[in-house]
Enzyme design. Structure first.
Site, PDB file in Angstrom:
ATOM      1  N   HIS A  55     -16.883  15.420 -31.863  1.00 20.20           N
ATOM      2  CA  HIS A  55     -16.349  16.557 -32.622  1.00 20.20           C
ATOM      3  C   HIS A  55     -15.554  17.464 -31.688  1.00 20.20           C
ATOM      4  O   HIS A  55     -15.703  17.388 -30.463  1.00 20.20           O
ATOM      5  CB  HIS A  55     -17.494  17.357 -33.254  1.00 20.20           C
ATOM      6  CG  HIS A  55     -18.381  18.001 -32.248  1.00 20.20           C
ATOM      7  ND1 HIS A  55     -19.434  17.339 -31.627  1.00 20.20           N
ATOM      8  CD2 HIS A  55     -18.376  19.248 -31.703  1.00 20.20           C
ATOM      9  CE1 HIS A  55     -20.015  18.145 -30.778  1.00 20.20           C
ATOM     10  NE2 HIS A  55     -19.396  19.316 -30.790  1.00 20.20           N
ATOM     11  N   HIS A  98     -11.333  20.836 -27.073  1.00 18.21           N
ATOM     12  CA  HIS A  98     -11.471  19.506 -26.476  1.00 18.21           C
ATOM     13  C   HIS A  98     -12.548  18.725 -27.212  1.00 18.21           C
ATOM     14  O   HIS A  98     -13.315  19.301 -27.999  1.00 18.21           O
ATOM     15  CB  HIS A  98     -11.856  19.629 -24.993  1.00 18.21           C
ATOM     16  CG  HIS A  98     -13.194  20.300 -24.825  1.00 18.21           C
ATOM     17  ND1 HIS A  98     -13.314  21.645 -24.550  1.00 18.21           N
ATOM     18  CD2 HIS A  98     -14.444  19.848 -24.940  1.00 18.21           C
ATOM     19  CE1 HIS A  98     -14.597  21.965 -24.491  1.00 18.21           C
ATOM     20  NE2 HIS A  98     -15.310  20.893 -24.730  1.00 18.21           N
TER      21      HIS A  98
HETATM   22  P1  2AM Z   1     -19.244  21.272 -27.820  1.00 20.40           P
HETATM   23  O1  2AM Z   1     -18.522  20.014 -27.431  1.00 20.40           O
HETATM   24  O2  2AM Z   1     -20.041  21.125 -29.060  1.00 20.40           O
HETATM   25  O3  2AM Z   1     -18.338  22.447 -27.872  1.00 20.40           O
HETATM   26  C1  2AM Z   1     -18.555  22.552 -22.315  1.00 20.40           C
HETATM   27  O4  2AM Z   1     -19.519  23.552 -22.292  1.00 20.40           O
HETATM   28  C2  2AM Z   1     -18.761  21.631 -23.485  1.00 20.40           C
HETATM   29  O5  2AM Z   1     -19.992  20.920 -23.351  1.00 20.40           O
HETATM   30  C3  2AM Z   1     -18.821  22.394 -24.782  1.00 20.40           C
HETATM   31  O6  2AM Z   1     -17.698  22.061 -25.531  1.00 20.40           O
HETATM   32  C4  2AM Z   1     -20.131  22.030 -25.409  1.00 20.40           C
HETATM   33  O7  2AM Z   1     -20.287  21.609 -26.695  1.00 20.40           O
HETATM   34  C5  2AM Z   1     -20.670  20.908 -24.591  1.00 20.40           C
HETATM   35  N1  2AM Z   1     -22.136  21.116 -24.458  1.00 20.40           N
HETATM   36  C6  2AM Z   1     -23.084  20.243 -24.852  1.00 20.40           C
HETATM   37  N2  2AM Z   1     -24.302  20.711 -24.576  1.00 20.40           N
HETATM   38  C7  2AM Z   1     -24.142  21.932 -24.014  1.00 20.40           C
HETATM   39  C8  2AM Z   1     -25.033  22.934 -23.534  1.00 20.40           C
HETATM   40  N3  2AM Z   1     -26.366  22.757 -23.537  1.00 20.40           N
HETATM   41  N4  2AM Z   1     -24.513  24.065 -23.047  1.00 20.40           N
HETATM   42  C9  2AM Z   1     -23.164  24.259 -23.038  1.00 20.40           C
HETATM   43  N5  2AM Z   1     -22.273  23.355 -23.455  1.00 20.40           N
HETATM   44  C10 2AM Z   1     -22.748  22.195 -23.951  1.00 20.40           C
END
Ligand code: 2AM
Length: 180
Positions: free
Chosen positions: A119, A36
């Site tokens: 991204h 996603h």
């Molecule tokens: P991503 O988009 O780079 O993958 C759900 O966990 C989504 O939230 C993930 O896809 C993740 O990053 C994003 N995300 C951003 N900050 C986060 C954090 N501190 N911990 C976990 N997920 C985070």
């Protein structure tokens, strides 16, 4: 509960991303159903806050728009943490992100100040990443970094719950917000 807001991807896009993942020399690939584009990560929030946020997200009025990819990238440099498909600059996406941030603000959710770098995470490397991993990833990027990826229409976004399991995160759609 732990929550985030994201744009989901059509099957033709996830299929192309999974093909790339299958060529990866290292790392833990993100499961196909979990691919996603994150608009905002909310962390742990109460049901009351999420209910207020749901109300605010429902007021967002944005026309559907097209998004494309602009290559692959790595967060973490020599200690790679994340391999991602970079989403190209698109004013309509920046506008949607601004509106989502406004909704978070009005619902009382503390907003992360970090710059929005749209991204799709393809793989994570955790603490196992070594200089050897970085080198193999570098080779992967030079071999496959310009693989064409399909553009796709963004027709909505969702509010998701994330639960952490030993086998990886599981995402559950709480509400979907169609555009247009
Ligand atoms: P991503 O988009 O780079 O993958 C759900 O966990 C989504 O939230 C993930 O896809 C993740 O990053 C994003 N995300 C951003 N900050 C986060 C954090 N501190 N911990 C976990 N997920 C985070």
């Amino acid at each position: 509960m732990r929550a985030f807001i994201a744009i989901d991807l059509p099957e033709e896009v996830t299929a192309a991303l999974v093909r790339l993942q299958s060529l990866l020399p290292a790392g833990r690939p993100v499961a196909e159903e979990n691919l996603h584009l994150t608009l905002a990560f909310l962390g742990d929030q109460s049901e009351a806050v999420l209910a207020a946020l749901h109300f605010e997200l429902e007021t967002i009025r944005v026309q559907p728009f097209a998004l494309g990819f602009s290559g692959l990238g790595v967060f973490g440099g020599d200690r790679p943490r994340i391999l991602f498909a970079d989403v190209g600059t698109e004013p309509a996406l920046a506008d949607l992100h601004r509106r989502v941030t406004g909704a978070l603000h009005r619902a009382g959710v503390a907003v992360q100040r970090a710059r929005f770098h749209p991204h799709v995470t393809l793989a994570r490397f955790g603490s196992r990443a070594t200089p050897g991993t970085a080198a193999r990833l570098h080779r992967f990027l030079s071999d496959h970094g310009d693989t064409p990826l399909p553009s796709f229409p963004v027709t909505g976004f969702g509010l998701y719950e994330s639960t952490l399991h030993p086998s990886g995160a599981r995402y559950n759609l709480l509400a979907r917000y169609p555009l247009g």
